[in-house]
Write an enzyme that holds these catalytic residues in place. Structure first.
Site, PDB file in Angstrom:
ATOM      1  N   TYR A 145       0.843  -1.208   0.000  1.00 13.20           N
ATOM      2  CA  TYR A 145       0.000   0.000   0.000  1.00 13.20           C
ATOM      3  C   TYR A 145       0.875   1.254   0.000  1.00 13.20           C
ATOM      4  CZ  TYR A 145      -3.203   3.563   1.893  1.00 13.20           C
ATOM      5  OH  TYR A 145      -3.932   4.714   2.114  1.00 13.20           O
ATOM      6  N   ARG A 213      -2.563   9.072  17.937  1.00 10.09           N
ATOM      7  CA  ARG A 213      -2.754   9.360  16.518  1.00 10.09           C
ATOM      8  C   ARG A 213      -3.185  10.815  16.372  1.00 10.09           C
ATOM      9  NH1 ARG A 213      -0.586   5.174  16.579  1.00 10.09           N
ATOM     10  NH2 ARG A 213      -0.989   3.276  15.379  1.00 10.09           N
ATOM     11  N   ARG A 272      -0.868  -4.796  18.449  1.00  8.35           N
ATOM     12  CA  ARG A 272      -0.715  -5.362  17.105  1.00  8.35           C
ATOM     13  C   ARG A 272       0.749  -5.356  16.703  1.00  8.35           C
ATOM     14  NH1 ARG A 272      -5.503  -2.427  13.757  1.00  8.35           N
ATOM     15  NH2 ARG A 272      -7.075  -4.015  14.114  1.00  8.35           N
TER      16      ARG A 272
HETATM   17  P1  NAD Z   1     -12.873   3.994   0.813  1.00  6.06           P
HETATM   18  O1  NAD Z   1     -12.568   2.537   0.671  1.00  6.06           O
HETATM   19  O2  NAD Z   1     -14.137   4.380   1.515  1.00  6.06           O
HETATM   20  O3  NAD Z   1     -12.882   4.692  -0.620  1.00  6.06           O
HETATM   21  C1  NAD Z   1     -12.154   4.209  -1.735  1.00  6.06           C
HETATM   22  C2  NAD Z   1     -13.097   4.241  -2.941  1.00  6.06           C
HETATM   23  O4  NAD Z   1     -12.369   3.817  -4.092  1.00  6.06           O
HETATM   24  C3  NAD Z   1     -14.284   3.283  -2.783  1.00  6.06           C
HETATM   25  O5  NAD Z   1     -15.469   3.923  -3.181  1.00  6.06           O
HETATM   26  C4  NAD Z   1     -13.934   2.130  -3.735  1.00  6.06           C
HETATM   27  O6  NAD Z   1     -15.104   1.474  -4.227  1.00  6.06           O
HETATM   28  C5  NAD Z   1     -13.135   2.849  -4.798  1.00  6.06           C
HETATM   29  N1  NAD Z   1     -12.196   1.990  -5.520  1.00  6.06           N
HETATM   30  C6  NAD Z   1     -11.284   1.130  -4.997  1.00  6.06           C
HETATM   31  N2  NAD Z   1     -10.586   0.530  -5.985  1.00  6.06           N
HETATM   32  C7  NAD Z   1     -11.066   1.036  -7.155  1.00  6.06           C
HETATM   33  C8  NAD Z   1     -10.764   0.804  -8.519  1.00  6.06           C
HETATM   34  N3  NAD Z   1      -9.827  -0.084  -8.886  1.00  6.06           N
HETATM   35  N4  NAD Z   1     -11.452   1.478  -9.459  1.00  6.06           N
HETATM   36  C9  NAD Z   1     -12.419   2.364  -9.120  1.00  6.06           C
HETATM   37  N5  NAD Z   1     -12.761   2.630  -7.842  1.00  6.06           N
HETATM   38  C10 NAD Z   1     -12.081   1.969  -6.876  1.00  6.06           C
HETATM   39  O7  NAD Z   1     -11.618   4.663   1.514  1.00  6.06           O
HETATM   40  P2  NAD Z   1     -11.352   6.171   1.990  1.00  6.06           P
HETATM   41  O8  NAD Z   1     -10.955   6.110   3.411  1.00  6.06           O
HETATM   42  O9  NAD Z   1     -12.448   7.070   1.546  1.00  6.06           O
HETATM   43  O10 NAD Z   1     -10.021   6.487   1.164  1.00  6.06           O
HETATM   44  C11 NAD Z   1      -9.970   7.403   0.077  1.00  6.06           C
HETATM   45  C12 NAD Z   1      -8.510   7.609  -0.303  1.00  6.06           C
HETATM   46  O11 NAD Z   1      -7.816   8.207   0.787  1.00  6.06           O
HETATM   47  C13 NAD Z   1      -7.747   6.333  -0.639  1.00  6.06           C
HETATM   48  O12 NAD Z   1      -6.869   6.598  -1.707  1.00  6.06           O
HETATM   49  C14 NAD Z   1      -6.966   6.040   0.626  1.00  6.06           C
HETATM   50  O13 NAD Z   1      -5.811   5.280   0.362  1.00  6.06           O
HETATM   51  C15 NAD Z   1      -6.646   7.444   1.080  1.00  6.06           C
HETATM   52  N6  NAD Z   1      -6.327   7.543   2.514  1.00  6.06           N
HETATM   53  C16 NAD Z   1      -7.321   7.412   3.462  1.00  6.06           C
HETATM   54  C17 NAD Z   1      -6.998   7.542   4.821  1.00  6.06           C
HETATM   55  C18 NAD Z   1      -8.046   7.450   5.903  1.00  6.06           C
HETATM   56  O14 NAD Z   1      -7.720   7.719   7.085  1.00  6.06           O
HETATM   57  N7  NAD Z   1      -9.296   7.110   5.576  1.00  6.06           N
HETATM   58  C19 NAD Z   1      -5.666   7.745   5.210  1.00  6.06           C
HETATM   59  C20 NAD Z   1      -4.684   7.860   4.216  1.00  6.06           C
HETATM   60  C21 NAD Z   1      -5.036   7.780   2.876  1.00  6.06           C
HETATM   61  C1  UD2 Z   2      -3.371   4.017   9.708  1.00  2.00           C
HETATM   62  C2  UD2 Z   2      -4.139   3.560   8.497  1.00  2.00           C
HETATM   63  C3  UD2 Z   2      -3.364   2.516   7.798  1.00  2.00           C
HETATM   64  C4  UD2 Z   2      -1.947   2.982   7.496  1.00  2.00           C
HETATM   65  C5  UD2 Z   2      -1.265   3.418   8.784  1.00  2.00           C
HETATM   66  C6  UD2 Z   2       0.101   4.010   8.469  1.00  2.00           C
HETATM   67  C7  UD2 Z   2      -6.542   3.691   8.712  1.00  2.00           C
HETATM   68  C8  UD2 Z   2      -7.804   2.994   9.062  1.00  2.00           C
HETATM   69  N1  UD2 Z   2      -5.412   2.994   8.882  1.00  2.00           N
HETATM   70  O1  UD2 Z   2      -3.271   2.953  10.617  1.00  2.00           O
HETATM   71  O2  UD2 Z   2      -4.052   2.231   6.606  1.00  2.00           O
HETATM   72  O3  UD2 Z   2      -2.004   4.058   6.578  1.00  2.00           O
HETATM   73  O4  UD2 Z   2      -2.056   4.435   9.396  1.00  2.00           O
HETATM   74  O5  UD2 Z   2       0.702   4.445   9.626  1.00  2.00           O
HETATM   75  O6  UD2 Z   2      -6.533   4.820   8.248  1.00  2.00           O
HETATM   76  N2  UD2 Z   2      -6.914  -0.250  17.390  1.00  2.00           N
HETATM   77  C9  UD2 Z   2      -7.441  -0.795  18.552  1.00  2.00           C
HETATM   78  N3  UD2 Z   2      -8.626  -1.478  18.466  1.00  2.00           N
HETATM   79  C10 UD2 Z   2      -9.294  -1.635  17.283  1.00  2.00           C
HETATM   80  C11 UD2 Z   2      -8.743  -1.069  16.100  1.00  2.00           C
HETATM   81  C12 UD2 Z   2      -7.542  -0.377  16.199  1.00  2.00           C
HETATM   82  O7  UD2 Z   2      -6.865  -0.685  19.638  1.00  2.00           O
HETATM   83  O8  UD2 Z   2     -10.370  -2.269  17.280  1.00  2.00           O
HETATM   84  C13 UD2 Z   2      -5.643   0.506  17.508  1.00  2.00           C
HETATM   85  C14 UD2 Z   2      -4.567   0.084  16.554  1.00  2.00           C
HETATM   86  O9  UD2 Z   2      -3.839  -0.998  17.039  1.00  2.00           O
HETATM   87  C15 UD2 Z   2      -3.746   1.375  16.481  1.00  2.00           C
HETATM   88  C16 UD2 Z   2      -4.792   2.483  16.635  1.00  2.00           C
HETATM   89  O10 UD2 Z   2      -5.939   1.846  17.190  1.00  2.00           O
HETATM   90  O11 UD2 Z   2      -2.860   1.442  17.554  1.00  2.00           O
HETATM   91  C17 UD2 Z   2      -5.178   3.149  15.345  1.00  2.00           C
HETATM   92  O12 UD2 Z   2      -5.523   2.128  14.397  1.00  2.00           O
HETATM   93  P1  UD2 Z   2      -6.069   2.465  12.919  1.00  2.00           P
HETATM   94  O13 UD2 Z   2      -6.134   1.176  12.193  1.00  2.00           O
HETATM   95  O14 UD2 Z   2      -7.284   3.308  12.990  1.00  2.00           O
HETATM   96  O15 UD2 Z   2      -4.974   3.429  12.313  1.00  2.00           O
HETATM   97  P2  UD2 Z   2      -3.378   3.275  12.138  1.00  2.00           P
HETATM   98  O16 UD2 Z   2      -2.826   4.629  12.418  1.00  2.00           O
HETATM   99  O17 UD2 Z   2      -2.828   2.151  12.902  1.00  2.00           O
END
Ligand code: NAD
Ligand code: UD2
Length: 309
Positions: A145, A213, A272
């Site tokens: 990723y 976080r 974890r």
């Molecule tokens: P999400 O899974 O809700 O949204 C991702 C969307 O992309 C979904 O609607 C999914 O159906 C679509 N998708 C996935 N693969 C696809 C493909 N091959 N073609 C077309 N559509 C596709 O996740 P999110 O949390 O909304 O994440 C959005 C973006 O932000 C992602 O790029 C994710 O990596 C990034 N991001 C999110 C977080 C977070 O904290 N949520 C943190 C860092 C980065």
């Molecule tokens: C975030 C991103 C991950 C990656 C990572 C990079 C999300 C959801 N995850 O992970 O994709 O980008 O950052 O650093 O955005 N936890 C519990 N109980 C639960 C679930 C989680 O204790 O049921 C803990 C987990 O072990 C961690 C913390 O909560 O210590 C945050 O977990 P997370 O998965 O929301 O996010 P993170 O920062 O580990």
């Protein structure tokens, strides 16, 4: 120009659908390219205000059709689960890197220049432990990723230099809010804790709960994404997106308990493997280039909005 649509890839997902609500409210025409793998039709307005193309970003033709005639792109489509990328590196690579490359090519061919890209703090690996992470911190992409996000940044920069693309690259830290899917054990911790607390189900904390976080409410993120679409000039270089605030899981649980008026049973389990202890954004560059809502949404307010209270 003003009437050309904004393309939101991944628009049916958590962050995308929150962005689209704001775009529609501000009168922007919106087009979505989404394969509905984790996104849902039901996350989008059902009044015909959004054009949904169900398709895959890994399909170059579908991407070109989606980009053609757009004003700008917000590229959110990706397999957002790190664990999924560990389980299936080849499959996720299609979405997470080939998708970005297809987008770059489609933009080059059609002359669309502005693209806002969702990168991740994951590219820093464990390197920021204990101090706020700035953008120059060495990159250690420890998972497929993270490797695809970092490579996507490099491709976007190549297309900027070579073909005049205008990428605004954001490295999101921990985003939370309505429509974040709590269904996987690797979903965002806030989506899991709030769902379980609402249902009265026991909550598992991995470790002692003192890990921290930098949580940002999705509505505040959306304000930044909108600004990136409208900036006259995008400065070169990626930008961390966080509040530079550390919240421990124990503090988070206190806030959830306050907002809901109580908590179910909380158990502390083994940490974890590979879990990062502290993750916090140095957001100096963000504040130089963009306006965060003032004040930013506090944890209790964000939780209340998430819970619809
Ligand atoms: P999400 O899974 O809700 O949204 C991702 C969307 O992309 C979904 O609607 C999914 O159906 C679509 N998708 C996935 N693969 C696809 C493909 N091959 N073609 C077309 N559509 C596709 O996740 P999110 O949390 O909304 O994440 C959005 C973006 O932000 C992602 O790029 C994710 O990596 C990034 N991001 C999110 C977080 C977070 O904290 N949520 C943190 C860092 C980065
Ligand atoms: C975030 C991103 C991950 C990656 C990572 C990079 C999300 C959801 N995850 O992970 O994709 O980008 O950052 O650093 O955005 N936890 C519990 N109980 C639960 C679930 C989680 O204790 O049921 C803990 C987990 O072990 C961690 C913390 O909560 O210590 C945050 O977990 P997370 O998965 O929301 O996010 P993170 O920062 O580990």
């Amino acid at each position: 120009m003003a009437d050309l649509p904004i393309l939101v890839t991944g628009g049916a997902g958590f962050i995308g659908s929150n962005l689209i609500d704001a775009l529609v409210a501000r009168g922007y025409p919106v087009r979505v390219l989404d394969n509905l793998s984790t996104g849902k039709r039901g996350n989008l307005p059902d009044d015909g205000s959004v054009e949904l193309i169900v398709g895959d970003v890994a399909d170059a033709q579908a991407m070109r059709r989606a980009v053609q005639g757009c004003r700008a792109v917000v590229h959110l489509a990706a397999v957002a689960s790190v664990q999924a990328s560990v389980d299936d590196p080849v499959g996720t690579h299609q979405s997470n890197l080939v998708g970005t490359l297809n987008l770059c090519e489609a933009m080059r061919e059609t002359g669309v220049r502005r693209v806002v890209f969702a990168s991740s703090a994951a590219i820093y690996g464990n390197n920021g432990e204990g101090q706020p992470i700035d953008e120059d911190t060495p990159k250690v992409p420890l998972t497929p990723y993270a490797a695809d996000k970092l490579a996507s940044e490099h491709y976007l920069d190549f297309y900027r230099r070579q073909h005049g693309l205008e990428p605004a690259v954001f490295r999101f830290f921990n985003i939370y809010g309505p429509r974040q899917d709590p269904s996987s054990p690797y979903s965002g911790v806030i989506s899991i804790f709030t769902e379980r607390a609402q249902k009265g189900l026991p909550i598992a904390v991995y470790g002692d709960g003192e890990q921290t976080r930098d949580f940002l409410y999705v509505g505040d993120l959306v304000e930044l994404l909108l600004q990136a679409l409208e900036l006259p000039v995008v400065e070169v270089g990626a930008v961390n997106v966080g509040l530079n605030q550390a919240t421990s899981l124990n503090q988070l649980l206190d806030a959830v308990g306050d907002v809901l008026g109580g908590l179910p049973k909380v158990s502390y389990q083994a940490a974890r493997q590979g879990d990062i202890r502290h993750s916090r954004a140095n957001n100096t560059r963000l504040l130089q280039r963009y306006r965060l809502p003032e004040p930013a949404t506090g944890m209790r307010d964000g939780l209340a909005k998430l819970l619809g209270l």
